[in-house]
Structures are given as structure tokens and as C-alpha cells.
Design a protein around this motif. Structure first.
Motif: not given
Length: 293
Positions: A101-105, A110-117, A135-143
Motif C-alpha cells: 500500500l505504501s508503494k501504490k499510494y 510507518e503510518p500505514l503500518a499503524a493503520l494496517v495493524s 480497500a475501503i480506505m484506499a478507494v475513499e481517501s487514498s489514505f
């Protein structure tokens, strides 16, 4: 005894008296200081409000000194407020998802790791697949935790804050919509309600985006489920390309030459992941996600 001896003896006696007097005064002074300290300790113990006021005054003085010396206040606890963790410390499955997700978006891992956890933890409690939540977070806000749509959907999961204000009461108020973890938790709760209302994940996604009563959701559910499937493959150790080619749209069929009826238009319920495309879709989303009365 000679005169010189008498003088020396007198000087010695005088010096001895002075020393004894100094020691007595010092001893008394230490005793007074000790009594003052003991009295202060007893007072502060009996009056916690005075102790707190003293601590605040001392803290303010120290902060003022820091600002004067460094030019800005020092906050060693600032890192504790950050939504971030080391992705290398996550289980292998979660780390793979975080890095992908870090690479794609193009978001720091580090913050993505916290959200994934957090997604995996809350997914375990709610029996929802954590990759669906992500996936919803990705589509809705791109994190983007500060994203906002024209109709007021806010944060990572684009929750309609003014509709779900009560859900933020446990997080200190509606400003928690911009706290990533709080928004995630509230968004999952809204998603649960939508899925329960629809009876299926796909139907719940249509409710979530506010398109349950529309003929078309603008491809929202398909987009979320496609990203969900990709994330499942990443979690299972598959090598999934970050960007997948988009198939070319099929050529539209030519309308009958003799038809006098205008072709029906499809109105997407969602555009660009964070903004409702039409006022009708926006109003529909507000109505659908309003708490039941």
C-alpha cells in the motif's frame, strides 16, 4: 603566664566561641529548613490542588526557558502522538500489505503500518476481513486522513461526520474524525451497520457509498472488491503488480436511427473516491446513513 600567652589564649577562646556560635546558628538554620520542608511536604500531601498548581507553574517556567533557549518548545512526547509504527515489527502478512500500500499510494510505510495493524485488530473483533477495511480506505481517501468530500464525508473512511456525530462521542467529539484510528473505528462501525442492513458485503458497500436506492453506484462496489482481492493476494504472499492495466471500454452500441427517446444516463454515486458526483447521490448518502429513528 606571660602577656603574649594571655593574648594568644584570649584569641583562641574568642575563635572557639565564634566557631561554636556559627555551628549553633547553622544547626538551627538547617533545623528550620528541615521543618519548612516537612511542613511543605505535609501541606502538599493534604492539598493536591496546591501541588498541581505548583507543578504547572514549574512546568510553565521550564517551557518558557526552553523557548528562550531553543526558539521553540521541546515536546519529547510528540512521537507518542504520531500514528506510526515500524512495519518491520509487524507479522509478515501485515508487513507485506503495509509495504504494498505504501508503494501504490505513495504514503510513508510507518503510518500505514499503524493503520494496517489497527485494521487487522478491529477486523478480528468484528469478523470483517481487514483487507476489505483497507480497500475501503484506499478507494475513499487514498489514505489521506484529512480528506473531505463536498458533502462533508471526512477522514480516511469518508464518514459523514454530521450524520454520525454520536459515534465520535467516545473519542472526544467530532474533531476525532481527523484522527486516523478514530475515523477507522467509526467507519468500520458504519460499515457493519450497512452490511447488516443490506445482508451482503456488496449491498453494504452500496449503502456505505449512498447508492442503495440508485440504479448505479458508479462502479464503487466493484472498485472496492477489486482492491480487496488484490490485498488478499498480497497478504497471501502473491507478487501483485502495484498498477494493473485498465481494460479498454467496449464501444457503445449505436442507438436505433428511428428512436425518438433519449438514452438513459447512468449517474455515478461516487467520483474520485472522496466526492459524491451529484447532489442527488449526496442527499441519498445522507439519508441512507442517518441513524434509524
Amino acid at each position: 603566664m606571660t602577656a603574649s600567652g594571655t593574648v594568644i589564649g584570649g584569641v583562641q577562646a574568642f575563635a572557639s566561641d565564634v566557631i561554636d556560635g556559627f555551628l549553633e546558628i547553622t544547626h538551627s538554620g538547617f533545623a528550620l529548613v528541615g521543618l519548612a520542608v516537612a511542613f511543605g511536604a505535609i501541606t502538599l500531601t493534604a492539598r493536591p490542588d496546591l501541588r498541581q498548581a505548583g507543578e504547572e507553574e514549574l512546568r510553565s517556567w521550564l517551557q518558557a526557558r526552553q523557548v528562550a533557549t531553543v526558539g521553540m518548545p521541546l515536546e519529547p512526547e510528540a512521537s507518542e502522538r504520531a500514528t506510526a509504527t515500524n512495519p518491520k515489527e509487524l507479522p509478515k502478512e501485515q508487513a507485506s500489505v503495509a509495504f504494498w500500500l505504501s508503494k501504490k499510494y505513495r504514503v510513508a510505510p510507518e503510518p500505514l503500518a499503524a493503520l494496517v495493524s489497527e485494521a487487522y485488530e478491529i477486523g478480528g473483533r468484528t469478523k470483517l476481513d481487514p483487507t476489505l477495511i483497507l480497500a475501503i480506505m484506499a478507494v475513499e481517501s487514498s489514505f489521506n486522513p484529512f480528506a473531505q468530500s463536498p458533502v462533508g464525508a471526512q477522514g480516511l473512511m469518508q464518514v459523514m461526520t454530521r450524520v454520525h456525530t454520536d459515534k465520535y462521542d467516545h473519542f472526544g467529539g467530532h474533531f476525532a474524525a481527523f484522527d486516523p484510528v478514530s475515523n477507522l473505528r467509526v467507519g468500520v462501525r458504519v460499515l457493519q451497520e450497512c452490511i447488516a442492513r443490506a445482508g451482503s458485503i456488496e449491498g453494504g458497500l452500496r449503502y456505505y457509498v449512498g447508492a442503495a436506492n440508485l440504479a448505479d453506484d458508479g462502479g464503487y462496489a466493484i472498485k472496492v472488491m477489486a482492491e480487496h482481492m488484490r490485498l488478499r493476494q498480497v497478504a497471501n504472499g502473491r507478487n501483485v503488480p502495484i498498477f494493473t492495466p485498465t481494460p479498454a471500454p467496449a464501444a457503445p452500441a449505436a442507438p436505433p436511427m428511428l428512436s425518438t427517446q433519449a438514452p438513459a444516463q447512468t449517474v455515478p454515486a461516487k467520483a474520485s473516491g472522496t466526492a459524491d458526483a451529484t447532489p442527488a447521490a449526496a442527499e441519498d448518502k445522507v439519508a441512507l446513513l442517518s441513524p434509524a429513528t
